[in-house]
Motif scaffolding. Structure first.
Motif, PDB file in Angstrom:
ATOM      1  N   GLU A  97       0.846  -1.187   0.000  1.00 42.25           N
ATOM      2  CA  GLU A  97       0.000   0.000   0.000  1.00 42.25           C
ATOM      3  C   GLU A  97       0.884   1.242   0.000  1.00 42.25           C
ATOM      4  O   GLU A  97       1.806   1.350   0.811  1.00 42.25           O
ATOM      5  CB  GLU A  97      -0.893   0.021   1.246  1.00 42.25           C
ATOM      6  CG  GLU A  97      -1.945  -1.058   1.265  1.00 42.25           C
ATOM      7  CD  GLU A  97      -2.793  -1.024   2.525  1.00 42.25           C
ATOM      8  OE1 GLU A  97      -2.670  -0.047   3.308  1.00 42.25           O
ATOM      9  OE2 GLU A  97      -3.563  -1.961   2.743  1.00 42.25           O
ATOM     10  N   PRO A  98       0.643   2.188  -0.915  1.00 36.39           N
ATOM     11  CA  PRO A  98       1.464   3.397  -0.954  1.00 36.39           C
ATOM     12  C   PRO A  98       1.267   4.243   0.296  1.00 36.39           C
ATOM     13  O   PRO A  98       0.145   4.400   0.787  1.00 36.39           O
ATOM     14  CB  PRO A  98       0.974   4.123  -2.213  1.00 36.39           C
ATOM     15  CG  PRO A  98      -0.407   3.599  -2.439  1.00 36.39           C
ATOM     16  CD  PRO A  98      -0.400   2.183  -1.958  1.00 36.39           C
ATOM     17  N   LEU A  99       2.363   4.781   0.798  1.00 35.80           N
ATOM     18  CA  LEU A  99       2.348   5.579   2.018  1.00 35.80           C
ATOM     19  C   LEU A  99       2.810   6.991   1.699  1.00 35.80           C
ATOM     20  O   LEU A  99       3.872   7.186   1.093  1.00 35.80           O
ATOM     21  CB  LEU A  99       3.273   4.944   3.064  1.00 35.80           C
ATOM     22  CG  LEU A  99       3.405   5.647   4.413  1.00 35.80           C
ATOM     23  CD1 LEU A  99       2.087   5.592   5.162  1.00 35.80           C
ATOM     24  CD2 LEU A  99       4.518   5.008   5.238  1.00 35.80           C
ATOM     25  N   LEU A 100       2.029   7.987   2.096  1.00 37.77           N
ATOM     26  CA  LEU A 100       2.427   9.386   1.900  1.00 37.77           C
ATOM     27  C   LEU A 100       3.391   9.753   3.018  1.00 37.77           C
ATOM     28  O   LEU A 100       2.995  10.151   4.109  1.00 37.77           O
ATOM     29  CB  LEU A 100       1.199  10.295   1.899  1.00 37.77           C
ATOM     30  CG  LEU A 100       0.129   9.992   0.845  1.00 37.77           C
ATOM     31  CD1 LEU A 100      -0.964  11.060   0.867  1.00 37.77           C
ATOM     32  CD2 LEU A 100       0.746   9.895  -0.548  1.00 37.77           C
ATOM     33  N   THR A 101       4.680   9.627   2.744  1.00 34.22           N
ATOM     34  CA  THR A 101       5.677   9.738   3.802  1.00 34.22           C
ATOM     35  C   THR A 101       5.900  11.164   4.275  1.00 34.22           C
ATOM     36  O   THR A 101       6.435  11.368   5.369  1.00 34.22           O
ATOM     37  CB  THR A 101       7.018   9.137   3.346  1.00 34.22           C
ATOM     38  OG1 THR A 101       7.267   9.482   1.982  1.00 34.22           O
ATOM     39  CG2 THR A 101       6.978   7.630   3.451  1.00 34.22           C
ATOM     40  N   ALA A 102       5.489  12.161   3.502  1.00 35.22           N
ATOM     41  CA  ALA A 102       5.646  13.538   3.977  1.00 35.22           C
ATOM     42  C   ALA A 102       4.804  13.804   5.216  1.00 35.22           C
ATOM     43  O   ALA A 102       5.126  14.677   6.027  1.00 35.22           O
ATOM     44  CB  ALA A 102       5.273  14.521   2.868  1.00 35.22           C
ATOM     45  N   SER A 103       3.728  13.024   5.383  1.00 35.22           N
ATOM     46  CA  SER A 103       2.850  13.218   6.536  1.00 35.22           C
ATOM     47  C   SER A 103       3.261  12.378   7.739  1.00 35.22           C
ATOM     48  O   SER A 103       2.643  12.473   8.795  1.00 35.22           O
ATOM     49  CB  SER A 103       1.396  12.883   6.156  1.00 35.22           C
ATOM     50  OG  SER A 103       1.280  11.525   5.767  1.00 35.22           O
ATOM     51  N   CYS A 104       4.275  11.528   7.590  1.00 29.75           N
ATOM     52  CA  CYS A 104       4.775  10.732   8.717  1.00 29.75           C
ATOM     53  C   CYS A 104       6.296  10.669   8.643  1.00 29.75           C
ATOM     54  O   CYS A 104       6.857   9.618   8.325  1.00 29.75           O
ATOM     55  CB  CYS A 104       4.148   9.347   8.752  1.00 29.75           C
ATOM     56  SG  CYS A 104       4.185   8.476   7.180  1.00 29.75           S
ATOM     57  N   PRO A 105       6.980  11.789   8.920  1.00 29.47           N
ATOM     58  CA  PRO A 105       8.434  11.858   8.748  1.00 29.47           C
ATOM     59  C   PRO A 105       9.210  10.916   9.657  1.00 29.47           C
ATOM     60  O   PRO A 105      10.346  10.567   9.353  1.00 29.47           O
ATOM     61  CB  PRO A 105       8.749  13.323   9.078  1.00 29.47           C
ATOM     62  CG  PRO A 105       7.603  13.799   9.919  1.00 29.47           C
ATOM     63  CD  PRO A 105       6.410  13.056   9.395  1.00 29.47           C
ATOM     64  N   ASP A 106       8.612  10.479  10.777  1.00 27.38           N
ATOM     65  CA  ASP A 106       9.334   9.613  11.709  1.00 27.38           C
ATOM     66  C   ASP A 106       9.650   8.246  11.115  1.00 27.38           C
ATOM     67  O   ASP A 106      10.490   7.524  11.644  1.00 27.38           O
ATOM     68  CB  ASP A 106       8.512   9.403  12.999  1.00 27.38           C
ATOM     69  CG  ASP A 106       8.388  10.682  13.810  1.00 27.38           C
ATOM     70  OD1 ASP A 106       9.242  11.563  13.621  1.00 27.38           O
ATOM     71  OD2 ASP A 106       7.458  10.792  14.610  1.00 27.38           O
ATOM     72  N   ILE A 107       8.985   7.883  10.022  1.00 29.48           N
ATOM     73  CA  ILE A 107       9.154   6.530   9.505  1.00 29.48           C
ATOM     74  C   ILE A 107      10.455   6.369   8.720  1.00 29.48           C
ATOM     75  O   ILE A 107      10.896   5.261   8.463  1.00 29.48           O
ATOM     76  CB  ILE A 107       7.952   6.137   8.613  1.00 29.48           C
ATOM     77  CG1 ILE A 107       7.886   4.613   8.463  1.00 29.48           C
ATOM     78  CG2 ILE A 107       8.031   6.814   7.256  1.00 29.48           C
ATOM     79  CD1 ILE A 107       6.618   4.123   7.849  1.00 29.48           C
TER      80      ILE A 107
END
Length: 307
Positions: A97-107
């Motif tokens: 599943e694609p993840l919008l990483t800009a909204s979860c920088p801790d990952i």
């Protein structure tokens, strides 16, 4: 006789448990998403880990981080084992599943974590058995010592060291390397989409490597290629051929997907397609395209920028 201070102490203990879980939640999601390749499943595992955390006797918790990491890892291993048959029966290529990483920088705080969140890397992890995947991620991505990993997966440190060595050998040839600036990657994506929309086969071929591969994940609900498409001419003709199927009025948003520039197409306020590309030099070498609506339902409605 009830101690008058007992309710307050219980409330304080519950608050401490909640604070500890909240502090470690980004780590738990980072592990679970990489293990499972699914935002929704990762959230389910976190919820179960939270319930177990609330019920855990105090004398079993020497370290909140160690307890929670062990719990989420074991839950993910069990889930992967139960999901294996579903993966084998999946319609067409399976993509995370694609993840919008800009909204979860801790990952993705370190270089290793940024690489390990890419769709290419997550697909590559599918080659590893559940325990192999857990040991490899904890060591290579999250920098756990072998002595810390061993009790999590019920192995010895020596066993864990061997598992990591074998895992490295199995995936060594396909670690992602991209040295093109993000703005140039976005420009190449725009050029690719423009050439598809205009039916410009010669122009499209100049953007693709000769041995490009395209994966399209439609699952059981969306029309997509059942097998990877290989070769510049085949990928170009397929891409031009399917472009007219995009609903009229579709809006295109450039976003960061799994740590790299990508695109989400929205039709009537609903996510329709998400894709990213991997590059060799300044040509597109791999395309990962997710159309399965089940894998897009966690994305925000209306616009991805709403997240």
């Amino acid at each position: 006789m009830r101690n008058p201070g007992e309710p307050e102490r219980r409330e304080d203990a519950a608050a401490e448990r909640l604070d500890a879980f909240t502090a470690h939640r980004p780590l738990l999601f980072s592990i679970a998403y990489r293990m499972l390749g699914s935002v929704m499943d990762a959230e389910d595992m976190i919820q179960e880990a939270f319930l177990r955390w609330l019920r855990a006797p105090a004398d079993e918790v020497a370290s909140p981080k160690a307890y929670l990491t062990t719990t989420i890892t074991r839950l993910c291993i069990d889930h992967l084992r139960s999901a294996r048959v579903r993966r084998e029966q999946y319609v067409g290529p399976w993509l995370p599943e694609p993840l919008l990483t800009a909204s979860c920088p801790d990952i993705a705080e370190t270089a290793a974590q940024r690489e390990s969140i890419s769709l290419a890397f997550l697909v590559m992890l599918e080659r590893l058995e559940p325990v192999e995947r857990a040991v490899f991620l904890l060591r290579e991505v999250f920098d756990y010592d072998y002595a810390e990993i061993a009790p999590i997966v019920d192995k010895t440190p020596a066993n864990c060291r061997q598992i990591v060595r074998r895992a490295r050998e199995r995936i060594a040839d396909e670690r992602r390397r991209v040295d093109v600036p993000p703005e140039r990657q976005e420009a190449l994506i725009d050029a690719f989409m423009g050439a598809c929309a205009n039916g410009d086969l010669p122009g499209l071929l100049t953007l693709l490597t000769d041995d490009i591969t395209l994966w399209t994940d439609g699952g059981p609900h969306a029309r997509a290629a059942r097998r990877p498409i290989v070769g510049a001419d085949r990928v170009a003709r397929f891409s031009i051929g399917v472009t007219p199927r995009i609903p009229p009025g579709t809006t295109v948003y450039h976003v960061e997907i799994n740590g790299q520039p990508g695109v989400v197409l929205y039709a009537d306020g609903e996510p329709h397609t998400a894709f990213v590309v991997d590059l060799v030099g300044e040509r597109i070498h791999r395309i990962w395209m997710v159309l399965n609506p089940d894998k897009l339902r966690h994305l925000p409605r209306g616009t991805p920028l709403a997240s």
